[in-house]
Scaffold this motif. Structure first.
Motif, mmCIF file in Angstrom:
data_model
loop_
_atom_site.group_PDB
_atom_site.id
_atom_site.type_symbol
_atom_site.label_atom_id
_atom_site.label_comp_id
_atom_site.label_asym_id
_atom_site.label_seq_id
_atom_site.Cartn_x
_atom_site.Cartn_y
_atom_site.Cartn_z
ATOM 1 N N ASP A 102 0.849 -1.193 0.000
ATOM 2 C CA ASP A 102 0.000 0.000 0.000
ATOM 3 C C ASP A 102 0.879 1.236 0.000
ATOM 4 N N GLU A 157 -11.992 5.673 -19.357
ATOM 5 C CA GLU A 157 -12.783 5.448 -18.137
ATOM 6 C C GLU A 157 -13.919 4.473 -18.415
ATOM 7 N N GLU A 178 -13.039 -4.244 -15.241
ATOM 8 C CA GLU A 178 -12.386 -3.676 -14.066
ATOM 9 C C GLU A 178 -11.044 -4.324 -13.755
ATOM 10 N N HIS A 179 -10.676 -5.396 -14.497
ATOM 11 C CA HIS A 179 -9.382 -6.048 -14.286
ATOM 12 C C HIS A 179 -8.370 -5.702 -15.378
ATOM 13 N N ALA A 203 -5.610 -4.004 -16.376
ATOM 14 C CA ALA A 203 -4.537 -3.204 -15.782
ATOM 15 C C ALA A 203 -3.981 -2.195 -16.778
ATOM 16 N N PHE A 243 -6.220 0.936 -16.990
ATOM 17 C CA PHE A 243 -5.966 1.902 -15.917
ATOM 18 C C PHE A 243 -4.646 2.641 -16.170
ATOM 19 N N LYS A 285 -4.021 7.750 -8.736
ATOM 20 C CA LYS A 285 -5.034 6.750 -8.374
ATOM 21 C C LYS A 285 -5.235 5.744 -9.506
ATOM 22 N N ALA A 286 -5.224 6.227 -10.741
ATOM 23 C CA ALA A 286 -5.377 5.310 -11.877
ATOM 24 C C ALA A 286 -4.192 4.348 -11.964
ATOM 25 N N ASP A 335 -2.377 3.411 -9.470
ATOM 26 C CA ASP A 335 -2.475 2.497 -8.330
ATOM 27 C C ASP A 335 -3.474 1.377 -8.614
ATOM 28 N N LYS A 336 -4.559 1.692 -9.323
ATOM 29 C CA LYS A 336 -5.512 0.645 -9.714
ATOM 30 C C LYS A 336 -4.871 -0.323 -10.704
ATOM 31 N N ARG A 348 -2.666 -2.687 -8.700
ATOM 32 C CA ARG A 348 -3.437 -3.688 -7.972
ATOM 33 C C ARG A 348 -4.063 -4.716 -8.922
ATOM 34 N N ALA A 349 -4.358 -4.289 -10.141
ATOM 35 C CA ALA A 349 -4.908 -5.228 -11.124
ATOM 36 C C ALA A 349 -3.870 -6.247 -11.587
#
Length: 614
Positions: A234, A450, A457-458, A460, A463, A481-482, A484-485, A488-489
């Protein structure tokens, strides 16, 4: 040994034994392979053990393991051949001849067998088998003429240059009464385990280890201590820069509350009712329905009747006329962002029953003509998507054509082709956003990307590309933030290769961290920028990641660095299998006449029957 190894353990031990043999440790290789229980040994592992014994000149043990190999696989010609070599060197000529004959039978009229497909890079030739048979006959009978006759059969076989020299040398030796040396397979060649199974030995255990979730009192099973689970690192959320405007929260949904009145009961009116849209058909007073003798009539100028839907005029005090029926709830407003292709919605209206007596079905709102509405401009195409849906084949054809046009250099034309698709998938939306970035339409590119990540949503890389678009608009916090998504993806993987789904690019975690570090720099947080860039430096793996080293030098000098962007060819292409099947194939073929009866038309069926008889 009575124990049995799992398939994975057998493959791993087999690989370790072959690796030891390759580095010259023959005895160590033999010891490793002998650790495999007999029940788990395959024919190829038995062959390897026999081959190592043959190399170590232990011919009896070698012949025994070769026999075990062809007992498990009766078509393994190499095992019969090498068993004959071991028996010949152990002076068992007659048994050796039988082994060579069986190996020749395994070839089944072929000139050679190539074992490359099953893990051993060598070929067994028919001429080598015939050569060894003639040599065994010469050693058994001491009759060189007979051996020469058998050796002459090799002239009809396919040979390599080394075979020609060896056969000619053997003929000269037999004429001089000398028994030549026999052929054997290369000493350095063993059967190796499949490469794909070796690569999958250290794969992730998706099922995980079993664990106790509940114990019964008095049971001997104890609940183990909790293990630390690996989590995605994180990173701290950056503080908003003073240069970046604060983000506005979307308005919440309307809350309707009925208004109680002692004098009358009427339809509730929302407390925060919006003014009518400038394009609403109810804006003009002359367009409203006019009451006449208790009934509603159309205003002058309208030819087609419109069903009544507006409430009656207000009574005294500005309140609507009383109605004994309970009020109807207005339709709920949908929360969230409107669809790019959907028209603008009018504010919610409240409708009463047909008349004040409460009789008749509830009235519906008047129909709204689409020509009177102004739809929201779409980020994909200002003209709006086509109302006609395309078939799956038409979408593939349009997508493929757009990619061909894009590869020729016409980015704008490719963009027009893709935006003509009414309901694009996430991959096509990604392509549209990438093309808009190339044409410097950054604002619409960000909106299109977007939509792409909303559909998948997966994704990567979606994003990641969205973060690039936001960074180019100087929205550094939103870009972080994008990114970071996107990180995480990746789901704790170092990279995701999109080649198998049509995009020739491999997205690495270090590239995402690189861009997040740049966002920290633009948000005036030098400490976090250096920490994240050092983390990216540890995870780099390709030549293009040398850019991270240059960025570290720039950052230490308190200077900025360039954004890590995707190459121009990083776009999704339609599946090759579907593109190949675009053109129709006529499997039935064209019809043709195979028999024709000639006769005058007026004679009809009688003429045809007569011609068929005669």
């Amino acid at each position: 040994m009575d124990s049995i190894l799992t398939h994975k353990e057998t493959i791993l031990t087999w690989h370790q034994g072959v690796t030891a043999f390759d580095r010259g440790s023959h005895q160590e290789s033999l010891d490793i392979l002998l650790q495999i229980p007999e029940a788990s040994i395959t024919s190829r592992i038995f062959y390897n053990i026999g081959h190592i014994y043959l190399f170590l000149q232990e011919y009896t043990k070698a012949a025994k393991n070769f026999e075990a190999a062809f007992e498990k696989d009766c078509h393994l010609a190499a095992a019969f051949f090498q068993c004959g070599v071991a028996l010949f060197r152990n002076n068992k000529f007659n048994q050796a001849r039988k082994m060579f004959e069986k190996s020749k039978d395994c070839l089944r009229d072929s000139q050679y067998i190539d074992y490359k497909a099953v893990g051993m890079t060598c070929k067994l030739y028919r001429c080598e088998i015939l050569f060894n048979i003639s040599t065994v006959v010469a050693a058994m009978t001491k009759d060189p003429e007979w051996a020469l006759d058998m050796l002459s059969e090799t002239d009809k076989c396919e040979k390599e240059p080394n075979h020609v020299q060896s056969i000619q040398k053997a003929k000269n030796q037999l004429k001089d009464g000398v028994t030549p040396s026999i052929f054997s397979l290369p000493e350095k060649e063993l059967f190796r385990p499949p490469k794909d199974k070796i690569e999958n030995i250290n794969k992730t255990d998706y099922l995980g280890q079993s664990k106790v979730v509940h114990t019964v009192p008095g049971s001997s099973v104890k609940k183990p201590a909790k293990q630390k689970e690996e989590k995605v690192i994180d990173l701290p959320i950056p503080k908003r820069s003073s240069l970046e405007p604060p983000s506005r929260k979307p308005p919440g949904s309307n809350m309707f509350k009925p208004i109680n009145s002692q004098d009358s009961r009427s339809s509730p009116t929302p407390p925060n009712r919006l003014p009518p849209s400038p394009t609403s058909p109810f804006n003009n007073e002359s367009d409203r329905l006019q009451p006449s003798n208790g009934k509603f009539t159309n205003p002058p100028g309208r030819s087609s009747p419109v069903p009544p839907g507006r409430p009656p005029p207000s009574g005294p005090g500005g309140r609507p006329s009383p109605s004994p029926t309970p009020p109807m709830r207005p339709p709920p407003m949908s929360s969230g962002r409107p669809s790019p292709s959907s028209p603008a919605r009018l504010p919610p209206q409240s409708f009463e029953r047909l008349n004040s007596a409460g009789k008749g079905p509830p009235a519906r709102p008047p129909p709204i003509s689409p020509s009177n509405l102004s739809p929201q401009p779409s980020p994909i195409n200002s003209r709006g998507p086509s109302p006609n849906k395309l078939s799956h084949k038409e979408i593939i054809v349009t997508w493929h054509k757009a990619m061909q046009v894009y590869e020729s250099g016409a980015t704008s034309e490719a963009l027009e082709n893709l935006t003509s698709i009414p309901e694009p998938s996430a991959k096509i939306l990604f392509n549209i956003g990438s093309f808009q970035l190339l044409t410097n339409d950054v604002a619409n590119a960000q909106k299109t990307l977007e939509l792409a990540v909303e559909k998948d949503e997966h994704m990567a890389i979606g994003f990641f590309q969205q973060g690039i678009a936001l960074a180019q608009q100087s929205s550094y916090e939103s870009a972080w933030k994008a990114f970071d998504k996107a990180r995480r993806a990746l789901r704790q993987n170092d990279s995701i290769d999109y080649k198998q789904i049509g995009l020739p690019y491999k997205l690495y975690e270090c590239e995402v961290l690189y861009n997040q570090s740049l966002m920290y720099y633009h948000l005036d947080d030098m400490k976090l920028a250096k920490e994240v860039l050092e983390l990216a430096l540890k995870k780099k793996s390709e030549i293009r990641h040398s850019k991270i080293d240059s960025a570290m030098v720039q950052l230490k000098a308190s200077k900025g660095f360039d954004l890590f962007t995707l190459p121009k060819d990083a776009v999704f292409k339609p599946p090759a299998s579907k593109v190949e099947n675009i053109s129709k194939v006529d499997y039935l073929g064209q019809k043709k006449v195979v028999a024709k009866f000639e006769g005058k038309a007026e004679r009809g069926i009688a003429a045809l029957a007569t011609s068929m008889i005669y």
